[in-house]
Design a protein around this motif. Structure first.
Motif, PDB file in Angstrom:
ATOM      1  N   PRO A 219      -2.769  -8.775 -16.373  1.00  9.20           N
ATOM      2  CA  PRO A 219      -2.777 -10.125 -15.899  1.00  9.20           C
ATOM      3  C   PRO A 219      -1.162 -10.508 -15.289  1.00  9.20           C
ATOM      4  O   PRO A 219      -1.029 -11.347 -14.667  1.00  9.20           O
ATOM      5  N   ASP A 220      -0.164  -9.719 -16.010  1.00  7.89           N
ATOM      6  CA  ASP A 220       1.178  -9.863 -15.568  1.00  7.89           C
ATOM      7  C   ASP A 220       1.838  -9.092 -14.348  1.00  7.89           C
ATOM      8  O   ASP A 220       2.898  -9.043 -14.138  1.00  7.89           O
ATOM      9  N   ILE A 221       0.928  -8.273 -13.514  1.00  7.64           N
ATOM     10  CA  ILE A 221       1.337  -7.685 -12.437  1.00  7.64           C
ATOM     11  C   ILE A 221       1.352  -8.547 -11.166  1.00  7.64           C
ATOM     12  O   ILE A 221      -0.213  -8.650 -10.743  1.00  7.64           O
ATOM     13  N   SER A 222       2.022  -8.221 -10.073  1.00  8.47           N
ATOM     14  CA  SER A 222       1.750  -8.841  -8.682  1.00  8.47           C
ATOM     15  C   SER A 222       1.595  -7.755  -7.944  1.00  8.47           C
ATOM     16  O   SER A 222       2.032  -6.477  -8.155  1.00  8.47           O
ATOM     17  N   SER A 223       0.664  -7.802  -6.995  1.00  4.01           N
ATOM     18  CA  SER A 223       0.306  -6.844  -5.857  1.00  4.01           C
ATOM     19  C   SER A 223       1.496  -6.665  -5.215  1.00  4.01           C
ATOM     20  O   SER A 223       2.557  -7.396  -4.640  1.00  4.01           O
ATOM     21  N   LYS A 224       1.704  -5.289  -4.775  1.00  5.04           N
ATOM     22  CA  LYS A 224       2.526  -4.693  -3.539  1.00  5.04           C
ATOM     23  C   LYS A 224       1.612  -4.131  -2.757  1.00  5.04           C
ATOM     24  O   LYS A 224       1.021  -3.159  -2.828  1.00  5.04           O
ATOM     25  N   TYR A 225       2.002  -4.815  -1.461  1.00  6.22           N
ATOM     26  CA  TYR A 225       0.937  -4.409  -0.385  1.00  6.22           C
ATOM     27  C   TYR A 225       2.029  -4.559   1.141  1.00  6.22           C
ATOM     28  O   TYR A 225       2.892  -5.591   0.945  1.00  6.22           O
ATOM     29  N   THR A 226       1.424  -4.053   2.098  1.00  7.53           N
ATOM     30  CA  THR A 226       1.947  -4.270   3.285  1.00  7.53           C
ATOM     31  C   THR A 226       0.864  -4.323   4.140  1.00  7.53           C
ATOM     32  O   THR A 226      -0.342  -3.559   4.141  1.00  7.53           O
ATOM     33  N   THR A 227       0.943  -5.399   5.226  1.00 12.69           N
ATOM     34  CA  THR A 227      -0.370  -5.480   6.090  1.00 12.69           C
ATOM     35  C   THR A 227       0.132  -5.300   7.582  1.00 12.69           C
ATOM     36  O   THR A 227       1.510  -5.772   8.003  1.00 12.69           O
ATOM     37  N   ALA A 228      -0.589  -4.565   8.355  1.00 11.66           N
ATOM     38  CA  ALA A 228      -0.195  -4.667   9.774  1.00 11.66           C
ATOM     39  C   ALA A 228      -1.355  -5.138  10.544  1.00 11.66           C
ATOM     40  O   ALA A 228      -2.513  -4.717  10.396  1.00 11.66           O
ATOM     41  N   PHE A 229      -1.199  -6.237  11.552  1.00 12.39           N
ATOM     42  CA  PHE A 229      -2.186  -6.283  12.311  1.00 12.39           C
ATOM     43  C   PHE A 229      -2.157  -5.696  13.728  1.00 12.39           C
ATOM     44  O   PHE A 229      -0.988  -5.652  14.555  1.00 12.39           O
ATOM     45  N   LEU A 230      -2.986  -4.583  13.839  1.00 12.97           N
ATOM     46  CA  LEU A 230      -3.025  -3.734  15.205  1.00 12.97           C
ATOM     47  C   LEU A 230      -3.959  -4.342  16.262  1.00 12.97           C
ATOM     48  O   LEU A 230      -5.084  -4.134  16.321  1.00 12.97           O
ATOM     49  N   SER A 231      -3.084  -5.283  16.778  1.00 11.70           N
ATOM     50  CA  SER A 231      -3.970  -6.207  18.009  1.00 11.70           C
ATOM     51  C   SER A 231      -4.527  -5.542  18.953  1.00 11.70           C
ATOM     52  O   SER A 231      -5.721  -5.876  19.190  1.00 11.70           O
ATOM     53  N   PHE A 232      -4.002  -4.544  19.489  1.00 15.13           N
ATOM     54  CA  PHE A 232      -4.655  -3.631  20.436  1.00 15.13           C
ATOM     55  C   PHE A 232      -6.020  -3.033  20.061  1.00 15.13           C
ATOM     56  O   PHE A 232      -6.908  -2.762  20.808  1.00 15.13           O
ATOM     57  N   ALA A 233      -6.122  -2.728  18.709  1.00 15.31           N
ATOM     58  CA  ALA A 233      -7.555  -2.137  18.302  1.00 15.31           C
ATOM     59  C   ALA A 233      -8.357  -3.303  17.536  1.00 15.31           C
ATOM     60  O   ALA A 233      -9.396  -3.022  17.253  1.00 15.31           O
ATOM     61  N   GLY A 234      -7.772  -4.439  17.084  1.00 10.06           N
ATOM     62  CA  GLY A 234      -8.536  -5.473  16.528  1.00 10.06           C
ATOM     63  C   GLY A 234      -8.692  -5.032  15.009  1.00 10.06           C
ATOM     64  O   GLY A 234      -9.664  -5.310  14.387  1.00 10.06           O
ATOM     65  N   VAL A 235      -7.715  -4.348  14.387  1.00  9.87           N
ATOM     66  CA  VAL A 235      -7.590  -3.939  13.210  1.00  9.87           C
ATOM     67  C   VAL A 235      -6.560  -4.364  12.452  1.00  9.87           C
ATOM     68  O   VAL A 235      -5.483  -4.561  12.816  1.00  9.87           O
TER      69      VAL A 235
END
Lengths: 348, 81
Positions: A219-235
């Motif tokens: 309950p006491d851990i925050s997520s560690k993440y990175t997001t990339a919007f690859l617009s050319f591929a719609g991904v």
């Protein structure tokens, strides 16, 4: 300076396959322009100075087929891409001038990468995303010892291949992997995907301890993440190095953003080093995600790919070269069908 | 020694070409019109080169379109006697 026109290259010249030299950069840019016009989604390959810079810093290691006069008639590379682990390289960026398609240039580049370049670069592993609208790339990867791992369903838009006149549906990609220096470690296997992970991780390339992941999310851990919007591929591609109790809200937020940006495909690579990866996967499954499979060394530790498509994928259009790839497709399609049941839709 | 089309098809099976595809091949029709592709061709050429100890330059190899082409070329290149 960005290349904006094609410099013709004489057909029928002899060529030599070799590692990148800075004098090759203009020829590489010309090659990409000759094949893709101005539409290739990575600008780097149109700008000789950037090609040089990326090769200098090791983000790209190009291999070229070079004529005696210095023209570049084919290119392939290993390069850092979406994987967070910097010593896991992607193999790809294979292109060949049309006049040289019946030469063995692509084959020779492939062999050069496997036999010569990897000794110089010394990656821990290579992965490839081989398109599944034909089997040529899949077979080329298998030739250099890459194993079938996962399936990215309907990943690339057909427009990517329009100039080549191959595409209709979105094109799926088979993730293939070759280990050069394994890192034995423990992975926590989501019970729902034990069969899939055992299938992919089987063999002498991997030393893994597989434990059932049954722990609750702390309950006491925050997520560690990175997001990339690859617009050319719609991904939208998200790497979740660690998932905490906020992961459900994060998924919802990324889905909202993806919808607003009209993204077609959501991908989450989840770190299997998390003892609670099973519970995290359950959250994704309840939200309509299905597994693409097991991806070794993505974070240095291994990953599982969870994915969702905004449009129902056409599994019939996926062309695969091997029985193991077909088995992976069966796993993936079966899991996708489960998500359709949750939607109250009977899968075709 | 001379070789036949069966020697070439046997090599194809050893380099991972689907045996069913190989068994159905016609000797005089370009292989790329019978289900083989641009990756199969160099693989076959290199395997033929190794098996028979001949030098198959790229210029020669790309001219070999059919099994009959391979047979004729190898028989011409192999030492007589």
């Amino acid at each position: 300076m960005k290349i904006d026109h094609e410099i013709p290259v004489e057909a029928g010249q002899k060529f030599q396959v070799d590692a990148f030299k800075e004098a090759d950069a203009l020829g590489i840019a010309n090659l990409f322009y000759a094949i893709y016009g101005a539409d290739y989604p990575f600008e780097t390959y149109y700008i000789p100075e950037k090609i040089i810079a990326e090769n200098r810093c090791g983000n790209i290691h190009s291999v070229v087929a070079r004529t005696p006069g210095g023209d570049i008639i084919a290119h392939g590379a290993i390069f850092r891409s979406s994987a967070p682990y910097p010593n896991l390289y992607e193999i790809g960026q294979y292109i060949v001038l049309k006049n040289y398609r019946d030469s063995f240039a692509a084959y020779k580049i492939n062999q050069y990468i496997a036999e010569t370049l990897v000794k110089a670069v010394n990656p821990d592993g290579l992965f490839g995303e081989a398109v599944c609208n034909h089997t040529t790339t899949q077979k080329a990867s298998a030739l250099i010892g890459m194993k079938d791992m996962a399936l990215e369903v309907a990943l690339m838009p057909p427009e990517t291949y329009q100039r080549e006149k191959n595409g209709c549906d979105r094109v799926s990609c088979l993730i293939q992997f070759r280990s050069y220096h394994d890192r034995p470690h423990t992975i926590f296997v989501p019970p729902a995907y034990r069969r899939e992970i055992e299938f992919a991780a089987d063999g002498p390339d991997f030393t893994r301890t597989l434990l059932d992941s049954i722990e609750p999310i702390p309950p006491d851990i925050s997520s560690k993440y990175t997001t990339a919007f690859l617009s050319f591929a719609g991904v939208v591609r998200t790497n979740v190095e660690a998932a905490g109790s906020d992961i459900a809200a994060i998924i919802d937020d990324i889905e909202r953003q993806a919808s607003a940006k009209r993204m077609e495909v959501l991908q989450f690579f989840l770190n299997l080093a998390m003892p609670w990866s099973g519970k995290v996967v359950e959250i994704f499954r309840k939200k309509g995600f299905f597994s693409g499979g097991y991806v070794p060394r993505w974070f240095d530790t291994d990953a599982i790919l969870m994915q969702k498509n905004q449009t129902d994928p056409n599994f019939e259009s996926i062309v695969l070269y091997s029985p193991s790839a077909a088995t992976i497709k069966e796993f993936v399609q079966s899991d996708w069908a489960r998500t359709q049941k949750h939607r109250g839709v009977t899968p075709l | 020694m001379t070789i036949t089309g069966n020697d070439i098809t046997a090599i194809m099976k050893t380099v991972g070409i689907d045996p069913k595809t190989v068994d159905a091949l016609k000797m005089d029709i370009p292989l790329v019109h019978q289900g083989l592709d641009s990756i199969d061709m160099p693989v076959i050429a290199v395997a033929v080169e190794k098996k028979f100890g001949i030098d198959l330059s790229e210029a020669n190899a790309t001219q070999l379109k059919t099994i009959d082409d391979f047979v004729t070329f190898v028989n011409k290149m192999m030492p007589k006697g």
